[in-house]
Write a protein that holds these residues in place. Structure first.
Motif, PDB file in Angstrom:
ATOM      1  N   ASP A 124      43.613  46.761  27.858  1.00 13.29           N
ATOM      2  CA  ASP A 124      43.657  45.343  28.223  1.00 13.29           C
ATOM      3  C   ASP A 124      42.265  44.769  28.479  1.00 13.29           C
ATOM      4  OD1 ASP A 124      46.486  44.354  28.475  1.00 13.29           O
ATOM      5  OD2 ASP A 124      46.642  46.182  29.651  1.00 13.29           O
ATOM      6  N   ILE A 125      41.341  45.597  28.955  1.00 11.51           N
ATOM      7  CA  ILE A 125      39.980  45.146  29.237  1.00 11.51           C
ATOM      8  C   ILE A 125      38.999  46.111  28.581  1.00 11.51           C
ATOM      9  CG2 ILE A 125      38.295  44.565  31.034  1.00 11.51           C
ATOM     10  CD1 ILE A 125      40.647  44.245  32.975  1.00 11.51           C
ATOM     11  N   GLY A 156      32.270  47.203  46.401  1.00  8.86           N
ATOM     12  CA  GLY A 156      32.536  46.408  45.216  1.00  8.86           C
ATOM     13  C   GLY A 156      32.795  47.295  44.007  1.00  8.86           C
ATOM     14  N   GLU A 157      33.861  47.019  43.264  1.00  9.14           N
ATOM     15  CA  GLU A 157      34.184  47.815  42.079  1.00  9.14           C
ATOM     16  C   GLU A 157      33.522  47.181  40.863  1.00  9.14           C
ATOM     17  OE1 GLU A 157      38.356  48.504  41.627  1.00  9.14           O
ATOM     18  OE2 GLU A 157      38.695  48.561  43.774  1.00  9.14           O
ATOM     19  N   VAL A 158      32.301  47.554  40.606  1.00 10.11           N
ATOM     20  CA  VAL A 158      31.586  46.979  39.465  1.00 10.11           C
ATOM     21  C   VAL A 158      31.302  48.066  38.435  1.00 10.11           C
ATOM     22  CG1 VAL A 158      30.537  45.087  40.753  1.00 10.11           C
ATOM     23  CG2 VAL A 158      29.378  47.297  40.659  1.00 10.11           C
ATOM     24  N   THR A 172      45.765  39.773  31.313  1.00 15.72           N
ATOM     25  CA  THR A 172      44.760  39.960  32.360  1.00 15.72           C
ATOM     26  C   THR A 172      44.173  38.617  32.792  1.00 15.72           C
ATOM     27  OG1 THR A 172      42.990  40.317  30.728  1.00 15.72           O
ATOM     28  CG2 THR A 172      44.137  42.269  31.550  1.00 15.72           C
ATOM     29  N   ILE A 173      44.010  37.695  31.845  1.00 17.49           N
ATOM     30  CA  ILE A 173      43.491  36.373  32.200  1.00 17.49           C
ATOM     31  C   ILE A 173      44.526  35.587  32.987  1.00 17.49           C
ATOM     32  CG2 ILE A 173      42.529  34.218  31.307  1.00 17.49           C
ATOM     33  CD1 ILE A 173      41.561  35.760  28.878  1.00 17.49           C
ATOM     34  N   GLU A 174      45.796  35.773  32.661  1.00 15.12           N
ATOM     35  CA  GLU A 174      46.855  35.122  33.429  1.00 15.12           C
ATOM     36  C   GLU A 174      46.838  35.590  34.883  1.00 15.12           C
ATOM     37  OE1 GLU A 174      50.329  36.044  31.177  1.00 15.12           O
ATOM     38  OE2 GLU A 174      50.173  34.252  29.907  1.00 15.12           O
ATOM     39  N   MET A 192      39.080  44.401  39.706  1.00 14.89           N
ATOM     40  CA  MET A 192      40.142  44.389  40.712  1.00 14.89           C
ATOM     41  C   MET A 192      41.524  44.214  40.095  1.00 14.89           C
ATOM     42  SD  MET A 192      38.612  41.963  43.723  1.00 14.89           S
ATOM     43  CE  MET A 192      37.053  42.307  44.553  1.00 14.89           C
ATOM     44  N   LEU A 193      41.579  43.698  38.865  1.00 14.51           N
ATOM     45  CA  LEU A 193      42.868  43.425  38.222  1.00 14.51           C
ATOM     46  C   LEU A 193      43.664  44.695  37.987  1.00 14.51           C
ATOM     47  CD1 LEU A 193      41.690  40.749  35.605  1.00 14.51           C
ATOM     48  CD2 LEU A 193      42.817  40.354  37.811  1.00 14.51           C
TER      49      LEU A 193
END
Length: 315
Positions: A124-125, A156-158, A172-174, A192-193
């Protein structure tokens, strides 16, 4: 509309690069359409973030010549993150997947096909991650690496060495649209999604033309925004420092009493001056950090729109 790809590209005073960017991206798109990886209704969307040059006129010109190009005109400059969010939320109903990137072609467009391939595999990403930073100055390389480590250290989850070059699926954008905070730091919010994700490595190029839109002052402001948007740990660090200083002050009080009882007290101003300056600086720094969070709370409570779309051209 299956496998319809939209690209969202924030633009601020990008008249020097837009035509060349459009030409190169169109070549990539046509290749993907010919190989049946994306739908022929896929589009390239430029978001004009309140540019003061002819950026919007160029976007309209590109659209008139080829409806593959689309444009979003914001009512005023709202910053890169808000412009990018405006693009994502606007095109989510027209697309199955969206790729975001900058207009200056520093992000390698050859990674687009690999991103699409990863999405078709089920991810998805897909994050675009820089393979190396050899073209950066030593200072920028060191500060960037330190910043990513700091963000992860405070919770932070980066994604390491990832900016805003990524592919996101429609769903995911929704879910992203449900995040209502005004203080936006997409590099920290997207992970975070929690959807399935992977990475694609690429080498970042030199800017095609024009000047960088991120001078040191703006980069510093963006870095602070990232830290304070993702975590409250800085405030907890202040509390820990306060407790530590209190403990040290008790120990110093005991030390002074003992020295006084032994008759070894020596009057002097150096230690007192250093202590006053150190504690005073720490207090001011602490107030500044707390004030930053209070300011963010103030902005959030107003619930002002993150962006206003003046015009959307998309046939």
């Amino acid at each position: 509309m299956k496998n319809t790809l939209y690209m969202v590209i924030p633009c601020y005073n990008e008249k020097e690069v837009l035509h060349e960017t459009a030409i190169r991206l169109k070549q990539v798109y046509l290749k993907l359409v010919d190989s049946n990886k994306i739908n022929k209704k896929s589009k390239i969307v430029f978001i004009n973030d309140g540019s003061q040059d002819t950026t919007w006129e160029i976007i309209k010109e590109l659209h008139e010549k080829d409806i593959m190009f689309s444009g979003i005109n914001l009512s005023r400059n709202k910053g890169h993150q808000n412009a990018l969010l405006a693009g994502l939320l606007t095109v989510k109903d027209y697309s199955d997947m969206v790729i975001s990137m900058d207009a200056d072609l520093q992000d390698d467009i050859n990674a687009i096909e690999e991103m699409v391939d990863k999405h078709l595999e089920g991810f998805d990403i897909v994050y675009g991650v820089r393979s190396k930073r050899e073209k950066d100055t030593l200072f920028k390389r060191y500060t960037a690496e330190s910043y990513y480590k700091l963000l992860n250290a405070i919770g932070g989850e980066v994604i390491y060495n990832h900016a805003d070059y990524r592919l996101m699926s429609k769903r995911t954008i929704e879910e992203l649209s449900k995040f209502k905070e005004v203080n936006i730091f997409l590099r920290g919010i997207v992970p975070m999604l929690g959807f399935s994700s992977t990475t694609v490595s690429y080498e970042r190029n030199e800017r095609l033309a024009g000047e960088s839109k991120y001078p040191f002052k703006k980069m510093l402001s963006f870095a602070i925004e990232g830290i304070t948007s993702l975590s409250v740990k800085p405030i907890r660090i202040i509390s820990s420092l306060g407790i530590s200083i209190f403990v040290v002050s008790i120990l110093m009080l005991v030390y002074i009493i003992v020295r006084h009882q032994m008759g070894n007290t020596v009057t002097g101003w150096a230690s007192v001056a250093v202590s006053v300056w150190a504690i005073g600086g720490l207090v001011l720094l602490s107030l500044g950090i707390i004030g930053e969070y209070i300011g963010k709370i103030y902005l959030e409570t107003k619930e002002r729109p993150k962006f206003i779309i003046k015009e959307f051209i998309n046939e």
